[in-house]
Design an enzyme around this catalytic site. Structure first.
Site, PDB file in Angstrom:
ATOM      1  N   LYS A  32     -28.253  -3.697  13.932  1.00 50.05           N
ATOM      2  CA  LYS A  32     -29.573  -3.889  13.302  1.00 50.05           C
ATOM      3  C   LYS A  32     -30.079  -2.711  12.491  1.00 50.05           C
ATOM      4  O   LYS A  32     -30.977  -2.878  11.671  1.00 50.05           O
ATOM      5  CB  LYS A  32     -30.604  -4.216  14.381  1.00 50.05           C
ATOM      6  CG  LYS A  32     -30.406  -5.565  15.023  1.00 50.05           C
ATOM      7  CD  LYS A  32     -31.412  -5.747  16.155  1.00 50.05           C
ATOM      8  CE  LYS A  32     -31.012  -6.847  17.112  1.00 50.05           C
ATOM      9  NZ  LYS A  32     -29.713  -6.627  17.773  1.00 50.05           N
TER      10      LYS A  32
ATOM     11  N   ASP B 128     -17.013   0.900  17.464  1.00 54.19           N
ATOM     12  CA  ASP B 128     -18.236   0.097  17.509  1.00 54.19           C
ATOM     13  C   ASP B 128     -19.407   1.069  17.341  1.00 54.19           C
ATOM     14  O   ASP B 128     -19.798   1.763  18.284  1.00 54.19           O
ATOM     15  CB  ASP B 128     -18.301  -0.659  18.843  1.00 54.19           C
ATOM     16  CG  ASP B 128     -19.563  -1.502  18.963  1.00 54.19           C
ATOM     17  OD1 ASP B 128     -20.466  -1.355  18.105  1.00 54.19           O
ATOM     18  OD2 ASP B 128     -19.656  -2.293  19.925  1.00 54.19           O
TER      19      ASP B 128
ATOM     20  N   TYR C 297     -20.062  -1.449  25.774  1.00 55.05           N
ATOM     21  CA  TYR C 297     -20.598  -2.795  25.548  1.00 55.05           C
ATOM     22  C   TYR C 297     -20.383  -3.164  24.086  1.00 55.05           C
ATOM     23  O   TYR C 297     -20.690  -2.364  23.188  1.00 55.05           O
ATOM     24  CB  TYR C 297     -22.096  -2.797  25.869  1.00 55.05           C
ATOM     25  CG  TYR C 297     -22.792  -4.119  25.641  1.00 55.05           C
ATOM     26  CD1 TYR C 297     -22.476  -5.232  26.404  1.00 55.05           C
ATOM     27  CD2 TYR C 297     -23.781  -4.248  24.655  1.00 55.05           C
ATOM     28  CE1 TYR C 297     -23.131  -6.449  26.197  1.00 55.05           C
ATOM     29  CE2 TYR C 297     -24.434  -5.461  24.451  1.00 55.05           C
ATOM     30  CZ  TYR C 297     -24.104  -6.550  25.228  1.00 55.05           C
ATOM     31  OH  TYR C 297     -24.752  -7.749  25.028  1.00 55.05           O
TER      32      TYR C 297
HETATM   33  C1  PLP Z   1     -22.372  -0.670  21.016  1.00 55.02           C
HETATM   34  C2  PLP Z   1     -22.908  -2.056  20.911  1.00 55.02           C
HETATM   35  N1  PLP Z   1     -22.134  -3.025  20.387  1.00 55.02           N
HETATM   36  C3  PLP Z   1     -22.589  -4.281  20.237  1.00 55.02           C
HETATM   37  C4  PLP Z   1     -23.858  -4.633  20.624  1.00 55.02           C
HETATM   38  C5  PLP Z   1     -24.353  -6.039  20.417  1.00 55.02           C
HETATM   39  O1  PLP Z   1     -25.310  -6.055  19.399  1.00 55.02           O
HETATM   40  P1  PLP Z   1     -26.402  -7.256  19.303  1.00 55.02           P
HETATM   41  O2  PLP Z   1     -27.351  -7.060  20.441  1.00 55.02           O
HETATM   42  O3  PLP Z   1     -27.021  -7.077  17.959  1.00 55.02           O
HETATM   43  O4  PLP Z   1     -25.654  -8.548  19.409  1.00 55.02           O
HETATM   44  C6  PLP Z   1     -24.705  -3.662  21.168  1.00 55.02           C
HETATM   45  C7  PLP Z   1     -26.068  -4.020  21.588  1.00 55.02           C
HETATM   46  O5  PLP Z   1     -26.773  -3.284  22.244  1.00 55.02           O
HETATM   47  C8  PLP Z   1     -24.228  -2.337  21.315  1.00 55.02           C
HETATM   48  O6  PLP Z   1     -24.978  -1.362  21.832  1.00 55.02           O
END
Ligand code: PLP
Length: 287
Positions: free
Chosen positions: A230, A202, A107
């Site tokens: 965050k 990521d 994700y």
């Molecule tokens: C691996 C990963 N990338 C991106 C995101 C997106 O982050 P945000 O919820 O701060 O938009 C998440 C959110 O859970 C995540 O787990």
């Protein structure tokens, strides 16, 4: 829920719970820490939005850069989703290509190009793909099962010169826990290099958790670009992407060539509230 403190949370009826979620890891020292709250209260007195860069932004940038060696330059945004959007645009701009490879169950936030075979809520709710995402938005998003290097090689073979980036959670946290098989990440590193594609980790979920420098240090593989969420804002809505200077310099204002292209991001950088950085800086001191 009504409130949180330390490792506990309370709902609106006053029931108390032990919180095993910890704001998905970003509340790593527990919720509403007294010292963090005091530091935030002080910072809030200075104002919530300057419309200009602030010192805390610079301090936090230096802290992240010194913690994660592959990050030579950094751009702050407001969320992990925005970090992934920014990194995707940057990889495409840098390579002049449009296709990306993402992995099933990973994700990368809720931007259209990533909502194909995505993990997190999309997987939990059993949605095949997300309604409302136009076909065109995911047309350039190629997918492979995680840990399947043969499929990745075949995708590069079938899309020669068209793949801008490989993006993945180096350890998947968004469709259950999936560890990378030995050599999987090293193979991706090699394939990306051989094909002049950008390797993006990521680390929104793994950053500052698997190790202080993230999964990349823990697993010994250096990506070209990294996204963070965050955790660097101590739970506040902050995200960032960063990496190799040569790539990051394409982001405005350092990269005049893309200044217009990145106008939105330039604006993001100057509209941060200082309080967004304060809690993150505090966490760095604790570690
Ligand atoms: C691996 C990963 N990338 C991106 C995101 C997106 O982050 P945000 O919820 O701060 O938009 C998440 C959110 O859970 C995540 O787990």
């Amino acid at each position: 829920m009504d409130s949180v403190k330390g490792s506990h949370m309370w709902d609106i009826d006053g029931n108390e719970y032990i919180d095993y979620v910890g704001s998905w890891g970003s509340a790593i020292i527990g919720h509403a820490d007294d010292e963090v709250l005091a530091a935030l209260a002080e910072t809030m007195k200075k104002g919530t939005s300057f419309g200009a860069p602030c010192l805390l932004e610079k301090i936090l940038a230096e802290m992240v850069i010194s913690a994660v060696p592959s990050i030579e330059m950094i751009r702050f945004v407001n969320s992990g989703t925005e970090a992934c959007i920014g990194v995707l645009r940057l990889a495409r701009a840098f390579t002049g290509r449009e296709r990306i490879i993402k992995f099933e169950g990973c994700y990368h936030g809720h931007a259209d190009p990533f909502l194909v075979k995505a993990g997190s809520g999309v997987a939990t709710l059993g949605l095949p793909d997300s309604p409302g995402v136009p076909k065109g938005a995911t047309y350039e998003s190629l997918t492979s099962p995680f840990n399947d290097i043969l499929t990745v090689e075949n995708l590069f073979e079938a899309n020669k010169g068209d793949i801008a980036a490989i993006i993945l959670e180096p350890v998947v946290g968004n469709s259950g826990f999936i560890a990378p098989k030995p050599d999987f990440l090293a193979a991706l590193r090699r394939i990306a290099k051989e094909n002049d594609a950008v390797l993006v980790f990521d680390e929104v979920m793994t950053g500052f958790r698997l190790s202080y420098s993230g999964a990349q240090e823990y697993l010994g593989i250096t990506p070209d670009l990294t996204t963070l969420g965050k955790i660097i804002g101590g739970g506040h809505p902050v995200g960032a992407y960063g990496g190799r200077r040569e790539i990051m310099e394409m982001v405005a204002p350092a990269g005049p060539k893309f200044a217009k292209f990145y106008w939105g991001m330039l604006e993001e950088a100057v509209y941060f509230a200082p309080s967004q950085f304060e809690a993150g800086i505090f966490l760095f001191f604790i570690f």
